[in-house]
Structure formats: C-alpha cells, structure tokens
Design an enzyme around this catalytic site. Structure first.
Site, PDB file in Angstrom:
ATOM      1  N   GLY A  48     -60.508 -34.521   2.176  1.00 26.93           N
ATOM      2  CA  GLY A  48     -59.350 -35.316   2.197  1.00 26.93           C
ATOM      3  C   GLY A  48     -59.194 -36.443   3.400  1.00 26.93           C
ATOM      4  CG  ASP A 104     -55.903 -34.578   4.192  1.00 22.22           C
ATOM      5  OD1 ASP A 104     -55.476 -33.570   4.696  1.00 22.22           O
ATOM      6  OD2 ASP A 104     -56.236 -34.552   3.058  1.00 22.22           O
ATOM      7  CG  ASP A 107     -47.863 -29.066   2.504  1.00 19.93           C
ATOM      8  OD1 ASP A 107     -46.700 -29.673   2.494  1.00 19.93           O
ATOM      9  OD2 ASP A 107     -48.199 -28.719   1.316  1.00 19.93           O
ATOM     10  CB  THR A 108     -48.201 -24.572   3.960  1.00 26.94           C
ATOM     11  OG1 THR A 108     -49.361 -24.563   3.993  1.00 26.94           O
ATOM     12  CG2 THR A 108     -47.351 -24.745   2.522  1.00 26.94           C
ATOM     13  CE  LYS A 135     -46.598 -33.466   1.772  1.00 29.25           C
ATOM     14  NZ  LYS A 135     -46.924 -32.633   0.549  1.00 29.25           N
ATOM     15  CG  ASP A 163     -57.469 -34.224  -3.960  1.00 33.21           C
ATOM     16  OD1 ASP A 163     -57.131 -33.923  -2.855  1.00 33.21           O
ATOM     17  OD2 ASP A 163     -57.642 -33.816  -4.864  1.00 33.21           O
ATOM     18  NE  ARG A 169     -61.204 -36.326  -2.893  1.00 35.62           N
ATOM     19  CZ  ARG A 169     -60.432 -35.506  -2.412  1.00 35.62           C
ATOM     20  NH1 ARG A 169     -59.552 -35.647  -1.109  1.00 35.62           N
ATOM     21  NH2 ARG A 169     -60.445 -34.128  -2.690  1.00 35.62           N
TER      22      ARG A 169
HETATM   23  P1  IMP Z   1     -51.614 -26.789   3.945  1.00 33.93           P
HETATM   24  O1  IMP Z   1     -52.583 -25.698   4.101  1.00 33.93           O
HETATM   25  O2  IMP Z   1     -50.391 -26.370   3.013  1.00 33.93           O
HETATM   26  O3  IMP Z   1     -51.153 -27.366   5.002  1.00 33.93           O
HETATM   27  O4  IMP Z   1     -52.312 -27.944   3.068  1.00 33.93           O
HETATM   28  C1  IMP Z   1     -53.376 -28.684   3.615  1.00 33.93           C
HETATM   29  C2  IMP Z   1     -54.163 -29.327   2.994  1.00 33.93           C
HETATM   30  O5  IMP Z   1     -53.491 -29.505   1.309  1.00 33.93           O
HETATM   31  C3  IMP Z   1     -54.486 -30.683   3.227  1.00 33.93           C
HETATM   32  O6  IMP Z   1     -55.569 -30.994   4.110  1.00 33.93           O
HETATM   33  C4  IMP Z   1     -54.683 -31.418   1.678  1.00 33.93           C
HETATM   34  O7  IMP Z   1     -55.868 -31.378   1.426  1.00 33.93           O
HETATM   35  C5  IMP Z   1     -53.737 -30.745   0.860  1.00 33.93           C
HETATM   36  N1  IMP Z   1     -52.362 -31.244   0.659  1.00 33.93           N
HETATM   37  C6  IMP Z   1     -51.107 -31.040   1.186  1.00 33.93           C
HETATM   38  N2  IMP Z   1     -49.966 -31.838   0.936  1.00 33.93           N
HETATM   39  C7  IMP Z   1     -50.800 -32.824   0.027  1.00 33.93           C
HETATM   40  C8  IMP Z   1     -50.258 -33.941  -0.597  1.00 33.93           C
HETATM   41  O8  IMP Z   1     -49.006 -34.459  -0.427  1.00 33.93           O
HETATM   42  N3  IMP Z   1     -51.280 -34.600  -1.063  1.00 33.93           N
HETATM   43  C9  IMP Z   1     -52.705 -34.502  -1.241  1.00 33.93           C
HETATM   44  N4  IMP Z   1     -52.928 -33.221  -0.693  1.00 33.93           N
HETATM   45  C10 IMP Z   1     -52.247 -32.581  -0.067  1.00 33.93           C
HETATM   46 MG    MG Z   2     -57.273 -31.441   3.140  1.00 34.10          MG
END
Ligand code: IMP
Ligand code: MG
Length: 184
Positions: A48, A104, A107-108, A135, A163, A169
């Site tokens: 990403g 990129d 999120d969580t 986020k 993606d 992408r």
């Molecule tokens: P996390 O572990 O929940 O913080 O998610 C991280 C990964 O999930 C990022 O590096 C992205 O690859 C993917 N991701 C999270 N949110 C999005 C989104 O809104 N669009 C696309 N990919 C996302």
């Molecule tokens: Mg990622």
C-alpha cells in the site's frame, strides 16, 4: 485543461492528487527538520505505501537507506481480519540506526504496532512512524504516529497505492468507492 474523468466505480474523491502532493512536500520538510542531516533508514510497508513512499522519498534531503516488509490483514474485505500476516522481512541491520517506519494508512493500528514492536527488538537509535492517512476514530491499540499526511473520517478508501481486493491502487487520488462495489 480538461478535468480528468472520474473512475466509474468512484462515489467520492476525498483527496485530489494535487492536494496529496502538496501535503507530501510539507511532510518531507517536517521529516527533514526532525532528522536534520542524520542518516535515516526507512522501512516501508508494502504494497500500500509504494506510491506514497515514491513521492516522499525523492523529497527527503538527508542520507537514506531503504528496505521493506510485506504485510496483509484485509484480503478482499473492508475491515481488518485482525490477523496481520507479514512476509519478506527487511534485510538491513537496524541496530543504532534512526529508523522511520512508513505506511499508507493507520486504521486499527494492529499492523503498524506489530511491525513497530518487531523493529524495536533490533535496538535502533530511534524509531518513528509516518503514515499518509490516519483514521483516528478506528484505533484499537496505543499508537500515535509521529508524522501524518491527513486525518480522514472512518471510510474505506482506495487509490494512491491503497487497494480494495488488490484493485484501484493506480487511482491518482484518494477516493471512496460506490457501495455496490464493496458489496460485490
Ligand atoms: P490496521 O492494521 O487496521 O491499522 O490496518 C492497516 C492496513 O490495512 C493498512 O496498511 C492498509 O493496507 C489496510 N487498510 C486500512 N484501512 C484501509 C482503507 O481504508 N483502504 C485500504 N486499505 C486499508
Ligand atoms: Mg498496508
């Protein structure tokens, strides 16, 4: 100049290419100010972050080394599976180095926290994180990124490297897709 045509699957453009590039230029200056002329070892989270990193890297004035790790937690879904899988781990030695982890989107926070904790075990001189998108309302773990391009609302976004099921992408902007595309 003619307005670029919107991809038919896009419902809403959150950030235009022009806005993203302007912010990345400022972000590069913020990073440069933080490290001054110290060498920085960048670990980027693929796939990403590749478009973001490409735009950021050539704007950084200090000496850099670059390596990567491949992570995946989403598959063909718009919510994290909660299980972060990684492969192709970095090869560079990180001991006593100034390490900057680039992704990129935060999120969580599960992905970045897991990778950050692993990097920490390599005993770097410093360890900071940089994400294009954040986020903040979605966070499940205690992680504050050091450098953030944009804070965005809780919407699943694509483009500029991000993606949905490995597609979109190559969109030059950050966009939200039509609901029927996510449902398909
Ligand atoms: P996390 O572990 O929940 O913080 O998610 C991280 C990964 O999930 C990022 O590096 C992205 O690859 C993917 N991701 C999270 N949110 C999005 C989104 O809104 N669009 C696309 N990919 C996302
Ligand atoms: Mg990622």
């Amino acid at each position: 100049m003619a307005k670029p045509r919107l991809h038919p699957d896009v419902a809403e453009v959150l950030l235009t290419e022009r806005r993203i590039h302007r912010r990345i230029a400022t972000l590069a200056r913020e990073i440069a100010k933080c490290y001054s002329d110290k060498e920085v070892t960048i670990i980027t989270v693929l796939n990403g972050s590749m478009v973001f990193l490409g735009e950021l890297l050539h704007r950084l004035p200090m000496p850099t080394r670059l390596d990567s790790i491949v992570a995946r937690s989403y598959g063909a879904r718009t919510t994290s599976s909660g299980r972060v899988r990684t492969r192709c781990q970095w090869q560079l030695s990180l001991k006593d180095k100034h390490v900057l982890l680039v992704d990129d989107i935060l999120d969580t926070g599960q992905t970045l926290k897991m990778i950050r904790d692993r990097l920490r075990r390599e005993c770097p001189a410093s360890l900071r994180t940089c994400v294009l998108l954040n986020k903040p309302t979605r966070r499940e773990v205690d992680l504050q990124p050091d450098f953030v391009g944009f804070n965005i609302p809780d919407k699943f976004v694509v483009g500029y490297g991000l993606d949905f099921a490995e597609r979109y992408r190559n969109l030059p902007c950050i966009a939200v897709l039509k609901p029927e595309i996510y449902r398909a």
